[in-house]
Motif scaffolding. Structure first.
Motif, PDB file in Angstrom:
ATOM      1  N   TYR A 183      -0.567  11.601  -3.649  1.00 55.36           N
ATOM      2  CA  TYR A 183      -0.001  11.149  -2.375  1.00 55.36           C
ATOM      3  C   TYR A 183       0.607   9.766  -2.545  1.00 55.36           C
ATOM      4  O   TYR A 183       0.056   8.910  -3.234  1.00 55.36           O
ATOM      5  CB  TYR A 183      -1.081  11.115  -1.296  1.00 55.36           C
ATOM      6  N   ASN A 184       1.728   9.538  -1.869  1.00 58.82           N
ATOM      7  CA  ASN A 184       2.418   8.258  -1.999  1.00 58.82           C
ATOM      8  C   ASN A 184       1.629   7.117  -1.365  1.00 58.82           C
ATOM      9  O   ASN A 184       1.564   6.020  -1.918  1.00 58.82           O
ATOM     10  CB  ASN A 184       3.799   8.340  -1.352  1.00 58.82           C
ATOM     11  N   THR A 197       0.830  -1.206   0.000  1.00 58.22           N
ATOM     12  CA  THR A 197       0.000   0.000   0.000  1.00 58.22           C
ATOM     13  C   THR A 197       0.866   1.258   0.000  1.00 58.22           C
ATOM     14  O   THR A 197       0.898   2.031   0.968  1.00 58.22           O
ATOM     15  CB  THR A 197      -0.953  -0.023   1.207  1.00 58.22           C
ATOM     16  N   TYR A 198       1.557   1.445  -1.106  1.00 62.34           N
ATOM     17  CA  TYR A 198       2.371   2.637  -1.350  1.00 62.34           C
ATOM     18  C   TYR A 198       2.583   2.744  -2.846  1.00 62.34           C
ATOM     19  O   TYR A 198       2.153   1.863  -3.599  1.00 62.34           O
ATOM     20  CB  TYR A 198       3.704   2.572  -0.598  1.00 62.34           C
ATOM     21  N   ASP A 199       3.198   3.836  -3.280  1.00 58.04           N
ATOM     22  CA  ASP A 199       3.358   4.124  -4.713  1.00 58.04           C
ATOM     23  C   ASP A 199       2.011   4.348  -5.394  1.00 58.04           C
ATOM     24  O   ASP A 199       1.828   3.998  -6.565  1.00 58.04           O
ATOM     25  CB  ASP A 199       4.124   3.004  -5.430  1.00 58.04           C
ATOM     26  N   TYR A 200       1.084   4.962  -4.695  1.00 58.25           N
ATOM     27  CA  TYR A 200      -0.186   5.319  -5.319  1.00 58.25           C
ATOM     28  C   TYR A 200       0.012   6.466  -6.313  1.00 58.25           C
ATOM     29  O   TYR A 200      -0.794   6.643  -7.221  1.00 58.25           O
ATOM     30  CB  TYR A 200      -1.208   5.724  -4.254  1.00 58.25           C
ATOM     31  N   TYR A 220       7.355  19.637  -4.016  1.00 55.92           N
ATOM     32  CA  TYR A 220       6.359  19.117  -3.082  1.00 55.92           C
ATOM     33  C   TYR A 220       6.715  17.670  -2.747  1.00 55.92           C
ATOM     34  O   TYR A 220       7.002  16.874  -3.625  1.00 55.92           O
ATOM     35  CB  TYR A 220       4.960  19.225  -3.704  1.00 55.92           C
ATOM     36  N   TYR A 221       6.716  17.323  -1.442  1.00 58.43           N
ATOM     37  CA  TYR A 221       7.024  15.969  -0.978  1.00 58.43           C
ATOM     38  C   TYR A 221       5.793  15.378  -0.284  1.00 58.43           C
ATOM     39  O   TYR A 221       5.251  15.974   0.650  1.00 58.43           O
ATOM     40  CB  TYR A 221       8.163  15.981   0.047  1.00 58.43           C
ATOM     41  N   SER A 222       5.388  14.201  -0.710  1.00 54.47           N
ATOM     42  CA  SER A 222       4.395  13.399   0.013  1.00 54.47           C
ATOM     43  C   SER A 222       5.139  12.284   0.722  1.00 54.47           C
ATOM     44  O   SER A 222       5.952  11.587   0.110  1.00 54.47           O
ATOM     45  CB  SER A 222       3.371  12.815  -0.962  1.00 54.47           C
ATOM     46  N   PHE A 223       4.878  12.105   2.020  1.00 57.43           N
ATOM     47  CA  PHE A 223       5.642  11.116   2.778  1.00 57.43           C
ATOM     48  C   PHE A 223       4.817  10.644   3.973  1.00 57.43           C
ATOM     49  O   PHE A 223       3.654  11.011   4.133  1.00 57.43           O
ATOM     50  CB  PHE A 223       6.980  11.719   3.249  1.00 57.43           C
ATOM     51  N   ASP A 224       5.412   9.780   4.791  1.00 63.40           N
ATOM     52  CA  ASP A 224       4.783   9.316   6.023  1.00 63.40           C
ATOM     53  C   ASP A 224       5.645   9.713   7.206  1.00 63.40           C
ATOM     54  O   ASP A 224       6.874   9.675   7.133  1.00 63.40           O
ATOM     55  CB  ASP A 224       4.583   7.805   6.000  1.00 63.40           C
ATOM     56  N   GLY A 283       9.193   8.707   0.809  1.00 63.96           N
ATOM     57  CA  GLY A 283       8.148   9.517   0.205  1.00 63.96           C
ATOM     58  C   GLY A 283       8.473   9.797  -1.246  1.00 63.96           C
ATOM     59  O   GLY A 283       9.457   9.282  -1.783  1.00 63.96           O
ATOM     60  N   ARG A 284       7.640  10.615  -1.873  1.00 65.56           N
ATOM     61  CA  ARG A 284       7.873  10.974  -3.270  1.00 65.56           C
ATOM     62  C   ARG A 284       7.799  12.482  -3.449  1.00 65.56           C
ATOM     63  O   ARG A 284       6.944  13.145  -2.864  1.00 65.56           O
ATOM     64  CB  ARG A 284       6.883  10.260  -4.187  1.00 65.56           C
ATOM     65  N   ALA A 285       8.708  12.990  -4.284  1.00 70.30           N
ATOM     66  CA  ALA A 285       8.792  14.423  -4.561  1.00 70.30           C
ATOM     67  C   ALA A 285       8.294  14.714  -5.974  1.00 70.30           C
ATOM     68  O   ALA A 285       8.483  13.912  -6.886  1.00 70.30           O
ATOM     69  CB  ALA A 285      10.227  14.904  -4.402  1.00 70.30           C
ATOM     70  N   PHE A 286       7.655  15.850  -6.115  1.00 71.99           N
ATOM     71  CA  PHE A 286       7.147  16.306  -7.409  1.00 71.99           C
ATOM     72  C   PHE A 286       7.526  17.777  -7.588  1.00 71.99           C
ATOM     73  O   PHE A 286       7.495  18.549  -6.621  1.00 71.99           O
ATOM     74  CB  PHE A 286       5.626  16.174  -7.481  1.00 71.99           C
ATOM     75  N   ASN A 287       7.849  18.179  -8.800  1.00 72.08           N
ATOM     76  CA  ASN A 287       8.112  19.598  -9.029  1.00 72.08           C
ATOM     77  C   ASN A 287       6.782  20.303  -9.320  1.00 72.08           C
ATOM     78  O   ASN A 287       6.426  20.640 -10.440  1.00 72.08           O
ATOM     79  CB  ASN A 287       9.131  19.819 -10.148  1.00 72.08           C
ATOM     80  N   SER A 288       6.035  20.499  -8.231  1.00 71.38           N
ATOM     81  CA  SER A 288       4.749  21.195  -8.301  1.00 71.38           C
ATOM     82  C   SER A 288       4.598  22.059  -7.057  1.00 71.38           C
ATOM     83  O   SER A 288       5.299  21.858  -6.057  1.00 71.38           O
ATOM     84  CB  SER A 288       3.596  20.203  -8.410  1.00 71.38           C
TER      85      SER A 288
END
Length: 369
Positions: free
Chosen positions: A222-223, A209-212, A314-318, A261-266
């Protein structure tokens, strides 16, 4: 250019059912010493990838709070040979784990090394060649079982052959070894796992349940969102409901917890982007100390995130708050535990920064229940 270099330096690249009638497979079986396996009620499991062992040796990475450890990865090649990487050192792992009463499973497959499963398991000679090599490696090296991370069966032939493979492993290993299968979070990749058959032989199913959201997505999502939100129709909640509806028993489900987590250039979530990266929790912790980043909490998805307005990242993480919410959800759903990808990603100065919070949250929920 300087910003792009900084970002690259900070991040590291992380992670229809049917029931065939299968006859019993009768082959010469290896001689196996039977073992007794004892596990806790609610499990804390974690993947330990071989490529991180040199940087984070077992004395540092393996924590008393873990119940199950997945030593990742070995895999089949196209000729049915079991491929064991050069630096796949297991003796110290097994010794430390035994002293801590931790069960160690050999994890076979992986996101980038599952390609040969389909060919090998579809050929009788290669099937037995690989299966016996795998079983003998597990027994010889004192593992407590096998984790199968086939990403992913793609047709009914794959589904049928995975069934045969798992049944063959159970027949040869016996009931005292653990068999674990890793599952995707949705039907798109999950439809060719025959749960009605597999659940008769498998102890635990890790739902990844990750990499969504990631580089493959259309917007910066969101990751690992616990519940649906404005920019994610899918969620952990929906994933668990899906697998329960498919017939997986709740106590055999281990809910995946990402230590990255995952980062996006947004500018924020739910925006268009053209670059995305994965970042360990260790690296994200360093960003939390920077005045350039602002912390936010999404109440709908129970997800923390960071925004750097100046550099548009922007970083989505836990973090402990979101992980605690997921553990509470796992208890509410009567799940068997959680499984972490992966246990070195929260280590700072040779100490885990997330794992102690997980262990304490599990203890608190056990008291409440």
């Amino acid at each position: 250019m300087k910003f792009l270099t900084l970002i690259i330096a900070l991040v590291m690249l992380a992670g229809c059912s049917y029931t065939p009638n299968i006859s019993k497979i009768v082959e010469q079986q290896p001689v196996i010493e039977r073992k007794t396996t004892k596990v806790s009620t609610f499990l804390i499991a974690g993947f330990y990838p071989f490529w991180e062992q040199k940087k984070f040796p077992p004395q540092i990475a393996i924590n008393d709070n873990i119940n199950l450890l997945y030593h990742a990865f070995v895999w089949p090649d196209e000729k049915g040979n079991l491929i064991v990487p050069k630096n796949f050192d297991n003796s110290e792992i097994i010794n430390i784990a035994q002293n801590k009463n931790i069960k160690v499973l050999l994890s076979v497959g992986g996101g980038n090394t599952s390609q040969s499963f389909s060919v090998v398991l579809n050929n009788k000679d290669l099937f037995y060649k690989f299966a016996y090599q795998l079983i003998n490696f597990v027994v010889k090296n004192n593992y407590n079982g096998i984790d199968i991370d086939w990403e992913f069966p793609k047709n009914t032939d794959d589904a049928y052959n995975l069934n045969k493979f798992v049944e063959f492993l159970r027949q040869n290993l016996g009931e005292n070894y653990i068999i674990n299968i890793d599952l995707p979070f949705s039907n798109y990749s999950g439809r060719y796992f025959d749960i009605d058959f597999l659940k008769n032989f498998v102890n635990y199913f890790v739902v990844m349940t990750y990499d969504y959201s990631g580089a493959w997505s259309s917007i910066s999502g969101y990751n690992a969102p616990l519940t649906p939100g404005f920019c994610n129709s899918h969620s952990i909640q929906k994933s668990i409901e899906y697998w329960l509806a498919r017939g997986v028993k709740s106590k055999s489900i281990l809910l995946g917890i990402p230590f990255y987590g995952r980062a996006f250039n947004s500018d924020e979530p739910c925006q268009e982007f053209n670059q995305s990266f994965a970042a360990t929790y260790r690296n994200i912790l360093s960003l939390l100390k920077s005045d350039d980043y602002q912390y936010f909490w999404d109440f709908m998805t129970k997800t923390p995130y960071l925004i750097n307005k100046k550099n548009r990242i922007y970083y989505s993480f836990d973090d402990p708050s979101s992980i605690n919410a997921k553990i509470r959800y796992a208890f509410d759903m009567n799940l068997g535990g959680v499984a972490i990808w992966e246990i070195t990603q929260d280590i700072v100065n040779n100490h885990h920064t997330l794992l102690p919070d997980i262990a304490q949250t599990v203890k608190n929920n056990e008291l409440l229940n």
